[in-house]
Design a protein around this motif. Sequence first.
Motif, PDB file in Angstrom:
ATOM      1  N   LEU A 169     -10.871   3.456  10.622  1.00 10.35           N
ATOM      2  CA  LEU A 169     -11.373   3.497   9.250  1.00 10.35           C
ATOM      3  C   LEU A 169     -10.245   3.752   8.258  1.00 10.35           C
ATOM      4  CD1 LEU A 169     -13.709   3.248   7.345  1.00 10.35           C
ATOM      5  CD2 LEU A 169     -14.262   5.642   7.758  1.00 10.35           C
ATOM      6  N   THR A 170      -9.355   4.669   8.581  1.00 12.46           N
ATOM      7  CA  THR A 170      -8.207   4.943   7.707  1.00 12.46           C
ATOM      8  C   THR A 170      -7.352   3.695   7.571  1.00 12.46           C
ATOM      9  OG1 THR A 170      -8.213   7.267   8.328  1.00 12.46           O
ATOM     10  CG2 THR A 170      -6.159   6.390   7.413  1.00 12.46           C
ATOM     11  N   GLU A 171      -7.089   3.043   8.704  1.00  6.59           N
ATOM     12  CA  GLU A 171      -6.285   1.817   8.671  1.00  6.59           C
ATOM     13  C   GLU A 171      -7.011   0.706   7.920  1.00  6.59           C
ATOM     14  OE1 GLU A 171      -5.301   0.876  12.699  1.00  6.59           O
ATOM     15  OE2 GLU A 171      -3.666   2.329  12.756  1.00  6.59           O
ATOM     16  N   ALA A 172      -8.324   0.611   8.108  1.00  7.99           N
ATOM     17  CA  ALA A 172      -9.089  -0.428   7.408  1.00  7.99           C
ATOM     18  C   ALA A 172      -9.001  -0.240   5.904  1.00  7.99           C
ATOM     19  CB  ALA A 172     -10.552  -0.407   7.870  1.00  7.99           C
ATOM     20  N   ARG A 173      -9.077   1.007   5.453  1.00  2.76           N
ATOM     21  CA  ARG A 173      -8.964   1.277   4.020  1.00  2.76           C
ATOM     22  C   ARG A 173      -7.576   0.926   3.507  1.00  2.76           C
ATOM     23  NH1 ARG A 173     -12.585   6.646   4.538  1.00  2.76           N
ATOM     24  NH2 ARG A 173     -14.549   5.616   4.061  1.00  2.76           N
ATOM     25  N   GLN A 174      -6.561   1.219   4.287  1.00  2.54           N
ATOM     26  CA  GLN A 174      -5.196   0.867   3.882  1.00  2.54           C
ATOM     27  C   GLN A 174      -5.027  -0.644   3.823  1.00  2.54           C
ATOM     28  OE1 GLN A 174      -2.992   2.979   6.898  1.00  2.54           O
ATOM     29  NE2 GLN A 174      -2.785   4.820   5.631  1.00  2.54           N
ATOM     30  N   ILE A 175      -5.573  -1.339   4.802  1.00  3.27           N
ATOM     31  CA  ILE A 175      -5.450  -2.802   4.828  1.00  3.27           C
ATOM     32  C   ILE A 175      -6.247  -3.419   3.682  1.00  3.27           C
ATOM     33  CG2 ILE A 175      -5.997  -4.870   6.160  1.00  3.27           C
ATOM     34  CD1 ILE A 175      -5.276  -3.213   8.681  1.00  3.27           C
ATOM     35  N   THR A 176      -7.415  -2.863   3.368  1.00  4.27           N
ATOM     36  CA  THR A 176      -8.194  -3.362   2.231  1.00  4.27           C
ATOM     37  C   THR A 176      -7.402  -3.199   0.941  1.00  4.27           C
ATOM     38  OG1 THR A 176     -10.268  -2.832   3.350  1.00  4.27           O
ATOM     39  CG2 THR A 176     -10.371  -3.129   0.974  1.00  4.27           C
ATOM     40  N   ALA A 177      -6.733  -2.055   0.785  1.00  6.45           N
ATOM     41  CA  ALA A 177      -5.905  -1.829  -0.406  1.00  6.45           C
ATOM     42  C   ALA A 177      -4.741  -2.814  -0.445  1.00  6.45           C
ATOM     43  CB  ALA A 177      -5.392  -0.392  -0.435  1.00  6.45           C
ATOM     44  N   LEU A 178      -4.103  -3.055   0.696  1.00 10.26           N
ATOM     45  CA  LEU A 178      -3.013  -4.032   0.757  1.00 10.26           C
ATOM     46  C   LEU A 178      -3.514  -5.434   0.420  1.00 10.26           C
ATOM     47  CD1 LEU A 178      -1.120  -2.931   3.997  1.00 10.26           C
ATOM     48  CD2 LEU A 178      -0.207  -2.939   1.669  1.00 10.26           C
ATOM     49  N   LEU A 179      -4.678  -5.751   0.939  1.00  7.41           N
ATOM     50  CA  LEU A 179      -5.271  -7.060   0.670  1.00  7.41           C
ATOM     51  C   LEU A 179      -5.528  -7.230  -0.830  1.00  7.41           C
ATOM     52  CD1 LEU A 179      -6.451  -9.640   1.923  1.00  7.41           C
ATOM     53  CD2 LEU A 179      -8.580  -8.394   2.284  1.00  7.41           C
ATOM     54  N   PHE A 180      -6.097  -6.215  -1.448  1.00  8.76           N
ATOM     55  CA  PHE A 180      -6.362  -6.271  -2.884  1.00  8.76           C
ATOM     56  C   PHE A 180      -5.055  -6.417  -3.658  1.00  8.76           C
ATOM     57  CE2 PHE A 180      -7.307  -4.011  -6.973  1.00  8.76           C
ATOM     58  CZ  PHE A 180      -8.124  -4.995  -7.501  1.00  8.76           C
ATOM     59  N   ASP A 181      -4.045  -5.604  -3.319  1.00 12.16           N
ATOM     60  CA  ASP A 181      -2.739  -5.712  -3.991  1.00 12.16           C
ATOM     61  C   ASP A 181      -2.131  -7.092  -3.796  1.00 12.16           C
ATOM     62  OD1 ASP A 181      -2.977  -3.113  -4.876  1.00 12.16           O
ATOM     63  OD2 ASP A 181      -1.620  -2.268  -3.362  1.00 12.16           O
ATOM     64  N   GLY A 182      -2.247  -7.613  -2.571  1.00 15.23           N
ATOM     65  CA  GLY A 182      -1.692  -8.937  -2.281  1.00 15.23           C
ATOM     66  C   GLY A 182      -2.385 -10.047  -3.049  1.00 15.23           C
ATOM     67  N   LEU A 183      -3.679  -9.900  -3.270  1.00 17.84           N
ATOM     68  CA  LEU A 183      -4.416 -10.910  -4.040  1.00 17.84           C
ATOM     69  C   LEU A 183      -4.020 -10.895  -5.511  1.00 17.84           C
ATOM     70  CD1 LEU A 183      -7.932 -10.508  -2.397  1.00 17.84           C
ATOM     71  CD2 LEU A 183      -6.451 -12.524  -2.267  1.00 17.84           C
ATOM     72  N   ARG A 184      -3.558  -9.754  -5.993  1.00 19.24           N
ATOM     73  CA  ARG A 184      -3.132  -9.652  -7.395  1.00 19.24           C
ATOM     74  C   ARG A 184      -1.663 -10.035  -7.556  1.00 19.24           C
ATOM     75  NH1 ARG A 184      -4.359  -3.980  -9.385  1.00 19.24           N
ATOM     76  NH2 ARG A 184      -3.446  -3.512  -7.392  1.00 19.24           N
ATOM     77  N   HIS A 185      -0.859  -9.860  -6.506  1.00 18.15           N
ATOM     78  CA  HIS A 185       0.572 -10.135  -6.600  1.00 18.15           C
ATOM     79  C   HIS A 185       0.798 -11.633  -6.874  1.00 18.15           C
ATOM     80  CE1 HIS A 185       4.825  -9.710  -5.897  1.00 18.15           C
ATOM     81  NE2 HIS A 185       4.761 -10.791  -5.150  1.00 18.15           N
ATOM     82  N   GLY A 186       1.572 -11.910  -7.878  1.00 18.93           N
ATOM     83  CA  GLY A 186       1.879 -13.295  -8.229  1.00 18.93           C
ATOM     84  C   GLY A 186       0.823 -13.965  -9.081  1.00 18.93           C
ATOM     85  N   ALA A 187      -0.176 -13.193  -9.539  1.00 20.51           N
ATOM     86  CA  ALA A 187      -1.196 -13.772 -10.423  1.00 20.51           C
ATOM     87  C   ALA A 187      -0.545 -14.196 -11.733  1.00 20.51           C
ATOM     88  CB  ALA A 187      -2.307 -12.757 -10.677  1.00 20.51           C
ATOM     89  N   ALA A 188      -1.111 -15.191 -12.367  1.00 24.99           N
ATOM     90  CA  ALA A 188      -0.547 -15.742 -13.605  1.00 24.99           C
ATOM     91  C   ALA A 188      -0.342 -14.683 -14.680  1.00 24.99           C
ATOM     92  CB  ALA A 188      -1.444 -16.854 -14.136  1.00 24.99           C
TER      93      ALA A 188
END
Length: 191
Positions: A169-188
């Motif tokens: 669960l701790t790792e899942a939350r960290q990965i979800t946060a990374l996923l969210f950050d990654g989806l925003r990285h490089g946005a217009a």
Amino acid sequence: MPASRPLRADARRNREALLSAARQAFLGGDTDAHVEDIARSAGVAVGTLYRHFETREALIEEVYRKEVDDLCAAPAELLAQHPPEEALRRFLLLVEHAAVGKGMSVVLESIMATDSPVFDEARARMADALSRLLEAGAAAGTVRGDVTGPTLLRALGGICGMRATEGWLTEARQITALLFDGLRHGAAGAA
């Protein structure tokens, strides 16, 4: 039972009670719950269960279909209430929260791994719902435009698949946060 014939009020109540009891069992982690236990929890006889659901699998499918319906409806509701970036963040947290229940993890994994027509439809609907979130974020310039709904769904399925590991669960939350950050990285519109 013919689909065109409406259920009597008592039959409708029984069906809803069965779905509620099954949902509580399956999504609470008891994916091996017996139909007798589900019927008892719903306050009906086993025969009543089988009048509404020909097999245990049909009952499971209906419970999981309802969960998928709720998840697929969430993006439109979130986008109506929040800016696209916040709607995406909240949806990812919703999926993470749903994955905490062992049963929902099994559902999301099944959606990704099974060739069943039921899950094919669920996979397509979930991918479409995610695409709407991603497209809204890309149009607002807060989410990168090169990630598709099916790709994000696969990533979420991977997070749910972690549940068998200690400390997941701790790792899942960290990965979800990374996923969210990654989806925003490089946005217009990213600074």
